[in-house]
Write an enzyme that holds these catalytic residues in place. Sequence first.
Site, PDB file in Angstrom:
ATOM      1  N   CYS A 194      64.408  -9.279 -39.220  1.00 52.83           N
ATOM      2  CA  CYS A 194      64.919  -9.732 -40.517  1.00 52.83           C
ATOM      3  C   CYS A 194      64.395  -8.844 -41.648  1.00 52.83           C
ATOM      4  CB  CYS A 194      64.586 -11.201 -40.720  1.00 52.83           C
ATOM      5  SG  CYS A 194      65.590 -11.994 -41.996  1.00 52.83           S
ATOM      6  N   HIS A 228      66.235 -13.859 -35.604  1.00 50.10           N
ATOM      7  CA  HIS A 228      64.999 -14.600 -35.362  1.00 50.10           C
ATOM      8  C   HIS A 228      65.090 -15.239 -33.980  1.00 50.10           C
ATOM      9  CE1 HIS A 228      63.299 -14.351 -39.393  1.00 50.10           C
ATOM     10  NE2 HIS A 228      64.500 -14.602 -39.889  1.00 50.10           N
TER      11      HIS A 228
END
Length: 508
Positions: free
Chosen positions: A333, A435
């Site tokens: 991310c 994630h």
Amino acid sequence: MTARSIMFQGTASDSGKSWMAAALCRYLYQQGEKVVPFKSQNMALNSYITANGQEMGRAQVFQAEAAGIMPDVKMNPVLLKASTSSDTQVVVKGKVLGDMSTLQYQDFKTKVRSEVTDIYQELASEYDDVVLEGAGSPAEINLLDRDFVNMGMADIADTPVILVADIDKGGVFASIYGTIKLLPEKHQKRIKGIIINKFRGDLSMLESGVDMIEALTGVPVLGVMPYTDLKIDDEDSIALSRKNKVMDVSKDLDVVVVVLPNIANFTDFNSLAMHPDVSVRYVTDPNELGTPDLVIIPGTKSTINDLKYLQDKKFDQSIESLHMRGTFVFGVCGGYQMLGKKLIDDNNVESNIKEQPGLGLLDVTTYYSENKTTNRTKATADGLEVNGYEIHMGKTVLDDGVKPFSHVEQTNGRSCDHLDGAVSSDQMVSGTYLHGIFDNPEWTRKYLNRIRSYKGLGSLKNVIGSLKDFKDSQYNELAKIFVENVDVDKIIDIMDQARSTKKERRSS
């Protein structure tokens, strides 16, 4: 019939109330009860995306897993994610409402309280038991008038409270006594028991203190939970201070996670430690890096500011030097965004810095926008199916010829077709928006074997089974320890008595 309920509140953050709630959820689930966790407001950068693309705190996710049910934003209707030292991103019922200052949010509390009340009542009508969790400490006397997360929530639910105190930090009796005595009398009466948590040593040494705190407060100590090292997610970044900084030399692979000031979703890497050949460390200073096989830059709520932190601390130079010497680098991310050539924020979405050079290890550029992506994602990476979730602002554009990390095939249950992340030409630097990527055992084993091969080590078969099965074993063990050390029968009695009292009030 209205559900039974109990609420765990703590003397401070990281006292262990999340784990106590999870333990009771698993115990009740084992007894055949239909149980649901509930926390009206979470303040955490560790969040999760549900199957329909809604965002919630991770604590209620693992509590839901312990309860044998799917996570739902009703379990955590309000999530606060600190954006700056003064502003917070407010997520209500899974969707971003916007950024608010502390004062703005205090005014907003009165508006959201009724929504929280309705959601709680809905859950209480659908389940046999509701296990509530507070936030921080209930004794924040400056916030009591508008509270709907600690005693304010206990009033809404009309529920008894168990106070959880962390003995590992020291001063446990002072924190118990101070917490109780700072509360208004009506709220002191709600506290029906105390659990002392994270105890190490000879229990007989604690007995006289237990007797004295019971006499001083008039509240019984229902149990003393030992310090445990179970592999269950932590909600609060305070827990990072307990993570390893030194490599376990019995392991083949040394993996280092860089702890950023605004680190988010650090639970992404818990499953790496399940692999028997992997040592996972968390470092806050470049001098702690050593010579790892893999450096991970995690997600963050403030990518540009944390990138500047890495550059100011000279982490960037250390990581580049390690990479040149053969260390693999992985970004998730915000960490993926940092690995690129530059980050462009013309609309000041992330910060007042319009353009920031990245670490330059991937030929990609990130452009920020005000739209927040929250997806539950299914993709293909290295020829294997992987699942994860996305929580990010902005879009990352790959230079011509750059290989993507994965091919996304489904988001929030809907078919799609787009690319995610990037991989360097030598395959030593990778970045992804997914994630939970390391929660995919088969893919993770393949990636770790690539590192092993570079080191001249033989490949290992995937020795990790289902992540769900592993988590279940941890929840079962937590419930077992809970039952062995806490008077669970007394807690059930407290819940039964509270429900009977409420029923009598309604009929009179």
